[in-house]
Structures are given as C-alpha cells and as structure tokens.
Design a protein around this motif. Sequence first.
Motif, PDB file in Angstrom:
ATOM      1  N   HIS A 208       0.850  -1.195   0.000  1.00 11.46           N
ATOM      2  CA  HIS A 208       0.000   0.000   0.000  1.00 11.46           C
ATOM      3  C   HIS A 208       0.885   1.244   0.000  1.00 11.46           C
ATOM      4  CE1 HIS A 208      -3.230  -2.732   1.304  1.00 11.46           C
ATOM      5  NE2 HIS A 208      -4.048  -1.823   0.782  1.00 11.46           N
ATOM      6  N   GLU A 209       0.435   2.233  -0.745  1.00  5.54           N
ATOM      7  CA  GLU A 209       1.063   3.554  -0.681  1.00  5.54           C
ATOM      8  C   GLU A 209       0.168   4.447   0.159  1.00  5.54           C
ATOM      9  OE1 GLU A 209       3.236   3.784  -5.060  1.00  5.54           O
ATOM     10  OE2 GLU A 209       1.530   5.068  -4.643  1.00  5.54           O
ATOM     11  N   PHE A 210       0.776   5.399   0.867  1.00  4.09           N
ATOM     12  CA  PHE A 210       0.001   6.382   1.627  1.00  4.09           C
ATOM     13  C   PHE A 210       0.006   7.678   0.835  1.00  4.09           C
ATOM     14  CE2 PHE A 210      -0.843   4.407   5.757  1.00  4.09           C
ATOM     15  CZ  PHE A 210      -0.126   3.232   5.600  1.00  4.09           C
ATOM     16  N   ILE A 282      -0.062  12.881  -3.358  1.00 10.26           N
ATOM     17  CA  ILE A 282       1.386  12.855  -3.131  1.00 10.26           C
ATOM     18  C   ILE A 282       1.695  11.604  -2.313  1.00 10.26           C
ATOM     19  CG2 ILE A 282       3.335  14.049  -2.046  1.00 10.26           C
ATOM     20  CD1 ILE A 282       1.586  16.636  -2.218  1.00 10.26           C
ATOM     21  N   GLU A 283       2.596  10.772  -2.808  1.00 10.51           N
ATOM     22  CA  GLU A 283       2.966   9.561  -2.068  1.00 10.51           C
ATOM     23  C   GLU A 283       3.924   9.936  -0.942  1.00 10.51           C
ATOM     24  OE1 GLU A 283       4.972   6.456  -4.319  1.00 10.51           O
ATOM     25  OE2 GLU A 283       5.724   5.671  -2.415  1.00 10.51           O
ATOM     26  N   VAL A 284       3.492   9.708   0.295  1.00 11.72           N
ATOM     27  CA  VAL A 284       4.370  10.051   1.425  1.00 11.72           C
ATOM     28  C   VAL A 284       4.889   8.814   2.151  1.00 11.72           C
ATOM     29  CG1 VAL A 284       3.446  12.371   1.791  1.00 11.72           C
ATOM     30  CG2 VAL A 284       2.353  10.407   2.932  1.00 11.72           C
ATOM     31  N   GLY A 285       4.483   7.625   1.687  1.00  7.52           N
ATOM     32  CA  GLY A 285       5.003   6.419   2.317  1.00  7.52           C
ATOM     33  C   GLY A 285       4.516   5.194   1.580  1.00  7.52           C
ATOM     34  N   GLN A 286       5.169   4.080   1.860  1.00  5.15           N
ATOM     35  CA  GLN A 286       4.746   2.831   1.231  1.00  5.15           C
ATOM     36  C   GLN A 286       5.163   1.672   2.112  1.00  5.15           C
ATOM     37  OE1 GLN A 286       5.878   2.397  -2.886  1.00  5.15           O
ATOM     38  NE2 GLN A 286       4.491   0.667  -3.184  1.00  5.15           N
ATOM     39  N   ILE A 287       4.318   0.645   2.176  1.00  2.00           N
ATOM     40  CA  ILE A 287       4.661  -0.569   2.926  1.00  2.00           C
ATOM     41  C   ILE A 287       4.592  -1.769   1.972  1.00  2.00           C
ATOM     42  CG2 ILE A 287       3.989   0.299   5.193  1.00  2.00           C
ATOM     43  CD1 ILE A 287       1.282  -1.016   4.897  1.00  2.00           C
TER      44      ILE A 287
HETATM   45 MG    MG Z   1       6.782   3.993  -3.317  1.00  2.00          MG
END
Ligand code: MG
Length: 449
Positions: A208-210, A282-287
Amino acid sequence: MRLSRYFLPVLKEDPKEAQIVSHRLMLRAGMIRQQAAGIYSWLPLGYKVLRRIEQIVHEEQQRVGHIPLLMPTLQSADLWRESGRYDDYGEEMLRIRDRHKRDLLYGPTNEEMITDIFRSHVGSYKDLPLTLYHIQWKFRDEIRPRFGVMRGREFLMKDGYNFDLTKEDALHAYNRHLVSYLRTYERMGLQAIPMRADGGPIGGDHTHEFLVLAETGESEVYYDSEITDLKFGNRRIDHDSHAECQAVMEEFTSRYARTDETHDETLFQQLPEDRRRVARGIEVGQIFYFGTKYSEPMGATVVAPDGSRVPVHMGSHGIGVSRLLGAIIEASHDERGIIWPEGVTPFHVGIVNLKQGDNSTDSACEALYAELRAQGLDPLYDDRDERAGAKFATMDLIGLPWRITVGPRGLANNKVELTNRRSGETEELPPNDAVARIAAIYEPVLNAG
Ligand code: MG
Ligand code: ATP
C-alpha cells in the motif's frame, strides 16, 4: 529564538524556478537552498521542521516496538550483486568507484544491507520477530528532479525492515506498520490514505502507498469518498495483537482506493456515482511484504522450531521524511504563506512587538518570551526594528500557527492579541492568559510522543 539573531533569509520575490506552491513557499521562507539539481541545503527554519518530522517518525516507530539503527549512505556493489539488483536497478542508482577501484553506490534503499546485517547476527527463530529501521539520506538519480524537496535526488527517508518466521507473522508486521503510519501522519496534521499500489523494483504483491490528496500530486488516484471520513485518532492498540492490527488494516483498506497503477475501472464503476472520486495525490510512504525475495538469494535463514533452516519472511516500509515538508505545505497554506499544523511547526508561537524600543512593549515581550520558554515552548520573538506590516508578513509567510501581538495601546489595559494563523481570529486577553492558552493548546502536542 530572537529573530534579530536568527538566520532567516526570506525572499521578497517569487522565485521563478518554483512551479508549485510548496516549493515556492519553502524558498521564500528561507527553508532550503538548492545546491545542485535535486540537492538541497536545509537552512535553519527548514532544518527545524525536518527534525520535528523525524522526531515524530522515531517516536511512532518505537511506540510499536521497532528498533532504530543507522546504516551508511555508501554501500558496496557486491551486496547488490548478490540480490541481482546491481544490474536491475538502472540509471537511478548513483555508482561510485573508490581509489582501489572497488565499486560502491550511494544507497537508494537498504534491503540488501539490512539482510546482510541480519544474516551475520541472527540465527534462530527465538530472535524473531524483529523490525529494524533507520532514517538516512538516500540518493536516486531521478531523471526529472522537480518540485523542490518533493522529488529530490538526495532525500531523507525512514526505511524499516521486518524479519519474521512465517508469512502470517510477516503480514502482522505489515498491518502493524499500517497502524503506526496512520498515527504518524495524523500527528503531522495530515490525512494520508492507504491505497493499493504496485510493487515496482522492490517487488511484492502486498503493498500500500500512503497518499496525501493535493492537486499538485504526481499520482492519479481513484477512491471511494467514504474513506476520507476515517480517522485513526487516539485509539490504543495492542501492537502485538494480530487481530487488533488486522482489524485496523481492514477498516482502512476495504474501501476502494487505488493509484492508477492498480486501478480497476470495472470495480470502481460498482461504487455509487456520488462516492467515486478521481483526484491527485502525493505519495508520502509505502509498505511492502515481499516474503523471501532477499532472504533466499542472500542466505538470511534461521533455525525453525522443528530444527530445519528456513529463509525469513521480510517486508520493507518507507516514509518520505523530506518529501513530507512539501506535502504538508501543499495541504496547508493560503495566499499569504505556510500554515503549519501544530505537530510540526518550527516555532510554537510568534511574538510581534509593534513598537520596538518602547520600554513597556519591550519588557512585556521579554516577559512573554521568558514565560513561554519556561512552559517548555519554543517561541520566535520578532524583536527587529521593522514596521508592523513587515513583521506580520514574515510571520504569515513562515506559518506559525499562533501569534501574540504586543502594542502600547493594548498594554495600557494589560491586553495583548492572540491570533490564529489559519482562521485569522483574534482575541484580546491579558499576557498571562495568552501564555496559559498557548500552553494548553500545545499540551497534547508536547505529550504525544
Ligand atoms: Mg513507493
Ligand atoms: P516515487 O514513486 O514517488 O518515485 P517510490 O515509490 O519510488 O517513490 P519508495 O521506494 O516507496 O519510493 O520510497 C519511500 C518513500 O520515499 C516514498 O513514499 C516517498 O515518500 C519518498 N521518496 C521516494 N523518492 C523520493 C524522491 N525522489 N524525493 C523525495 N522523496 C522520495
């Protein structure tokens, strides 16, 4: 801090190179200076916010039991040859050769290095679960660095890696990261929505991207409007409980929310029309959960309870620490400047002296400054010999959430003005009450860690 002694090189003119508001405001507020394409110095005000964001990330990582360490920025190419990524990563990797003709690289991420640390020191299932993380500068030779710190070449990232015996345990680590990220972003005053994403060069199906919704975001996103009503808030979660973390994950990921890479128009059309949203983010994180992708080729194994040696299940989890400054400003500004959320503001409150050099205003400002500091707060006192208009413009530009204005007329009745940057609402009250009010506002912020 007294502004007369600070280093705050604000710009009067709009810098031409900045295409989006966050980049423009960060340059104008004297937060950053570009040193080469996509490479920035962090000037004192920018550095202060960067450190506040970093601090929140550390606190929220450690709250759920993740362990900080620090790996170097330069890495040996040999490690990356083991995983096969030295050739796969392509031109984004900055490759360096030292005087002994050894190949090095400036790390774009750290899966290989952390796997190497793990395999050298951990050998038994009894040492699991384990999650290690660091906050370190990364380099990716982006083809089009732009938008200031939003897409830099050198940028600060938190990257964490979980090591687990089974897939089930590793998926719990994944859910635990999701829980911890929700709280992390909310403390920064952001709504970051987990969206189903694509694995990319790091690999893996579970990811998942945040995303922070903003018109200037580089990702196209499709979501069910109901998702924006969800708040994590102040829930207390047992981070070791698989069921509790799983429940939060399901709550926050069961509604439709995807980036264009994984978007499925047929599924999307099944939502009621008034809930379908297409926007930018805007992508601010990813798991990620990626199983044994690195542990197998690199021999990161442990002895399992039945005595056999098995490769560990892993995942990696990133937060774009430096990008977050841009994302927060995109989400929170007006035509006069930045509006910092209280959780990340560089200074908690500004003090504006309307008549510098006047005995009564000077001593009232000094008293306020001392009192606020005694309460554990970090005020910025504009003690320059400037017109009121210029002082207000600077405060508005740099975006402190609260301002106390001290002038001779108010003081004659023992009153100062307390102004909220976001709403513009102003209230007159005695100086002591203003201090008490500010202290009460920040009490939850200062105790959130
Ligand atoms: Mg990413
Ligand atoms: P993007 O798709 O934006 O290039 P990514 O998916 O390649 O990013 P990840 O490997 O997931 O990036 O890195 C974790 C986080 O680091 C991202 O969610 C993002 O917030 C941040 N990040 C990635 N690249 C950059 C960059 N060039 N400048 C600033 N922050 C970045």
